[in-house]
Design an enzyme around this catalytic site. Structure first.
Site, PDB file in Angstrom:
ATOM      1  N   ALA A 121       0.390  -0.891   0.367  1.00 32.82           N
ATOM      2  CA  ALA A 121       0.020   0.124  -0.088  1.00 32.82           C
ATOM      3  C   ALA A 121       0.659   1.573  -0.432  1.00 32.82           C
ATOM      4  O   ALA A 121       1.827   1.481   0.698  1.00 32.82           O
ATOM      5  CB  ALA A 121      -0.891   0.437   1.306  1.00 32.82           C
TER       6      ALA A 121
ATOM      7  N   GLU B 164       3.710  -5.637   7.790  1.00 28.48           N
ATOM      8  CA  GLU B 164       3.112  -4.912   7.773  1.00 28.48           C
ATOM      9  C   GLU B 164       3.125  -4.452   9.833  1.00 28.48           C
ATOM     10  O   GLU B 164       3.234  -3.281   9.658  1.00 28.48           O
ATOM     11  CB  GLU B 164       1.548  -5.270   7.968  1.00 28.48           C
ATOM     12  CG  GLU B 164       0.652  -4.492   6.326  1.00 28.48           C
ATOM     13  CD  GLU B 164       0.928  -5.816   5.936  1.00 28.48           C
ATOM     14  OE1 GLU B 164       1.932  -6.978   5.523  1.00 28.48           O
ATOM     15  OE2 GLU B 164       0.595  -5.916   4.321  1.00 28.48           O
TER      16      GLU B 164
HETATM   17  N1  CAA Z   1       4.816   3.631  -0.676  1.00 35.47           N
HETATM   18  C1  CAA Z   1       5.126   4.031  -0.533  1.00 35.47           C
HETATM   19  N2  CAA Z   1       6.156   4.592  -1.226  1.00 35.47           N
HETATM   20  C2  CAA Z   1       7.026   3.418  -1.213  1.00 35.47           C
HETATM   21  C3  CAA Z   1       6.688   2.340  -0.791  1.00 35.47           C
HETATM   22  C4  CAA Z   1       5.186   2.487  -0.375  1.00 35.47           C
HETATM   23  N3  CAA Z   1       4.397   1.014   0.078  1.00 35.47           N
HETATM   24  N4  CAA Z   1       7.692   1.427  -0.442  1.00 35.47           N
HETATM   25  C5  CAA Z   1       9.141   2.275  -0.691  1.00 35.47           C
HETATM   26  N5  CAA Z   1       8.463   3.639  -1.148  1.00 35.47           N
HETATM   27  C6  CAA Z   1       9.290   5.065  -1.458  1.00 35.47           C
HETATM   28  C7  CAA Z   1      10.104   5.496  -0.710  1.00 35.47           C
HETATM   29  O1  CAA Z   1       9.357   5.599   0.140  1.00 35.47           O
HETATM   30  C8  CAA Z   1      11.144   6.266  -1.672  1.00 35.47           C
HETATM   31  O2  CAA Z   1      10.558   6.771  -2.060  1.00 35.47           O
HETATM   32  P1  CAA Z   1      11.671   8.401  -1.962  1.00 35.47           P
HETATM   33  O3  CAA Z   1      12.341   8.379  -3.555  1.00 35.47           O
HETATM   34  O4  CAA Z   1      10.897   9.512  -1.903  1.00 35.47           O
HETATM   35  O5  CAA Z   1      12.371   8.868  -0.468  1.00 35.47           O
HETATM   36  C9  CAA Z   1      11.333   4.521  -3.322  1.00 35.47           C
HETATM   37  O6  CAA Z   1      10.264   4.112  -3.030  1.00 35.47           O
HETATM   38  C10 CAA Z   1      12.716   3.646  -2.983  1.00 35.47           C
HETATM   39  O7  CAA Z   1      12.363   3.939  -1.762  1.00 35.47           O
HETATM   40  P2  CAA Z   1      13.475   2.764  -0.085  1.00 35.47           P
HETATM   41  O8  CAA Z   1      14.878   3.885  -1.268  1.00 35.47           O
HETATM   42  O9  CAA Z   1      13.227   2.289   0.809  1.00 35.47           O
HETATM   43  O10 CAA Z   1      14.026   1.373  -1.539  1.00 35.47           O
HETATM   44  P3  CAA Z   1      15.040   0.583  -1.376  1.00 35.47           P
HETATM   45  O11 CAA Z   1      15.246   0.211  -2.078  1.00 35.47           O
HETATM   46  O12 CAA Z   1      15.841   0.708   0.039  1.00 35.47           O
HETATM   47  O13 CAA Z   1      13.351  -1.041  -0.293  1.00 35.47           O
HETATM   48  C11 CAA Z   1      11.631  -2.103  -0.298  1.00 35.47           C
HETATM   49  C12 CAA Z   1      13.109  -1.447  -1.131  1.00 35.47           C
HETATM   50  C13 CAA Z   1      12.582  -3.190   0.892  1.00 35.47           C
HETATM   51  C14 CAA Z   1      10.516  -2.583  -1.050  1.00 35.47           C
HETATM   52  C15 CAA Z   1      11.526  -0.892   1.160  1.00 35.47           C
HETATM   53  O14 CAA Z   1      11.634   0.696  -0.236  1.00 35.47           O
HETATM   54  C16 CAA Z   1      10.271  -1.188   1.409  1.00 35.47           C
HETATM   55  O15 CAA Z   1      10.422  -1.780   2.208  1.00 35.47           O
HETATM   56  N6  CAA Z   1       8.922  -0.168   1.572  1.00 35.47           N
HETATM   57  C17 CAA Z   1       8.167  -0.760   2.136  1.00 35.47           C
HETATM   58  C18 CAA Z   1       7.683  -2.205   2.706  1.00 35.47           C
HETATM   59  C19 CAA Z   1       6.045  -2.133   2.673  1.00 35.47           C
HETATM   60  O16 CAA Z   1       6.275  -1.670   4.662  1.00 35.47           O
HETATM   61  N7  CAA Z   1       5.611  -2.079   2.460  1.00 35.47           N
HETATM   62  C20 CAA Z   1       3.887  -2.798   3.393  1.00 35.47           C
HETATM   63  C21 CAA Z   1       2.796  -1.320   3.048  1.00 35.47           C
HETATM   64  S1  CAA Z   1       1.224  -1.439   4.077  1.00 35.47           S
HETATM   65  C22 CAA Z   1       0.674  -2.759   2.868  1.00 35.47           C
HETATM   66  O17 CAA Z   1       1.006  -3.023   2.042  1.00 35.47           O
HETATM   67  C23 CAA Z   1      -1.104  -2.665   4.320  1.00 35.47           C
HETATM   68  C24 CAA Z   1      -1.791  -3.258   2.905  1.00 35.47           C
HETATM   69  O18 CAA Z   1      -1.807  -4.899   3.504  1.00 35.47           O
HETATM   70  C25 CAA Z   1      -2.262  -3.258   2.010  1.00 35.47           C
END
Ligand code: CAA
Length: 260
Positions: free
Chosen positions: A68, A134
């Site tokens: 998300a 999450e």
């Molecule tokens: N939402 C919004 N933006 C996100 C995002 C997310 N879920 N995941 C990554 N981004 C954005 C980051 O904020 C970053 O933006 P900026 O360049 O503007 O700072 C860009 O994408 C690159 O991200 P990273 O620098 O973190 O990239 P990375 O290569 O170091 O890591 C990753 C990649 C492991 C996927 C990491 O981005 C990550 O852990 N993301 C979040 C994963 C997460 O927690 N997902 C669960 C969300 S909640 C959910 O999904 C609820 C549900 O059940 C529906």
């Protein structure tokens, strides 16, 4: 298909298969409401397009989808989540009646893993990682992750993933039944397209009934599921394609299916 989208790309169809790419690389394909709405809208258009028999859904090389969109999520308080339209959009995606294959490379996290689980079949590159992180954000999966994951991989592994936030590799995902096949990452889309094309050549009515009945297994007890299967089996007995399939076999010739 003339409609244009901002957050997904529809490639020109190949052999009755539509490839859809998630297209928010700047946010690792984080799933905004707009993206989910565009995906649901595209799938609904495809559902009523007789030229497309199956869909392959893919993300990026390093990230299938990072879940998300957390910027959108941050703006929602409890009432906002209560009134959120996203569950209805997810339902529209789940109701797509044609075969949907996810071709997953890289991370499929949170809603990204849940999106992959909305597909009927997952083909993963060997670099893929699946996770429901999450819990690290004080949340739980909110797009079916608890219910679909436990059905796909069983209780112990689902508990481990959801409670600890730890990811599983493509190989573990394959061993646990979440994923149907693992390929080298360069072949993930190609393999998914090939499989979709194989399915696209099968008689469409039978494919549709098979998908519908298989998914019912998640919702019913065995007796109700068996009755549902029998009804679909009976309905298909009235189709031209079923008669053509059997006759062609008996006459030792290739069947000519019409979708009737
Ligand atoms: N939402 C919004 N933006 C996100 C995002 C997310 N879920 N995941 C990554 N981004 C954005 C980051 O904020 C970053 O933006 P900026 O360049 O503007 O700072 C860009 O994408 C690159 O991200 P990273 O620098 O973190 O990239 P990375 O290569 O170091 O890591 C990753 C990649 C492991 C996927 C990491 O981005 C990550 O852990 N993301 C979040 C994963 C997460 O927690 N997902 C669960 C969300 S909640 C959910 O999904 C609820 C549900 O059940 C529906």
């Amino acid at each position: 298909m003339t409609q244009s989208y901002q957050t997904i790309i529809l490639e020109p169809p190949v052999a009755a298969v539509q490839l859809i790419r998630l297209n928010r690389p700047q946010a690792h394909n984080a799933l905004t409401s707009l993206l989910l709405t565009e995906l649901a809208t595209a799938l609904e258009a495809i559902a009523s397009n007789d030229d497309i028999a199956a869909v392959v859904l893919t993300g990026g090389d390093k990230v299938f989808a990072a879940g998300a969109d957390l910027k959108e999520m941050a703006a929602l308080d409890m009432v906002g989540v209560l009134n959120d339209t996203r569950p209805a959009i997810w339902r529209r995606i789940y109701q797509f009646p044609k075969p949907l294959i996810a071709a997953v490379n890289g991370y499929a996290l949170g809603g990204g893993c849940e999106l992959a689980m909305h597909a009927d079949i997952i083909i993963a590159g060997d670099s893929a990682q699946f996770g429901q992180p999450e819990i690290n954000l004080g949340m739980i999966p909110g797009a079916g992750g608890t219910q679909r994951l436990i059905r796909a991989v069983g209780k112990s592994l689902a508990m481990k993933m959801v409670l600890s936030g730890e990811f599983i590799s493509a190989l573990e995902a394959k061993q646990s039944g979440l994923v149907a096949e693992v390929t080298v990452p360069e072949m993930t889309i190609e393999r998914a397209m090939k499989l979709a094309q194989t399915i696209a050549q099968k008689p469409a009515l039978a494919v549709r009934q098979a998908k519908d009945v298989l998914l019912k297994a998640f919702e019913t007890d065995l007796e109700a599921g068996l009755q549902y299967e029998r009804k679909a089996f009976t309905v298909l007995a009235g189709s031209d394609d079923r008669n053509e399939g059997i006759n062609a076999f008996l006459e030792k010739r290739k069947p000519k299916y019409t979708g009737r």
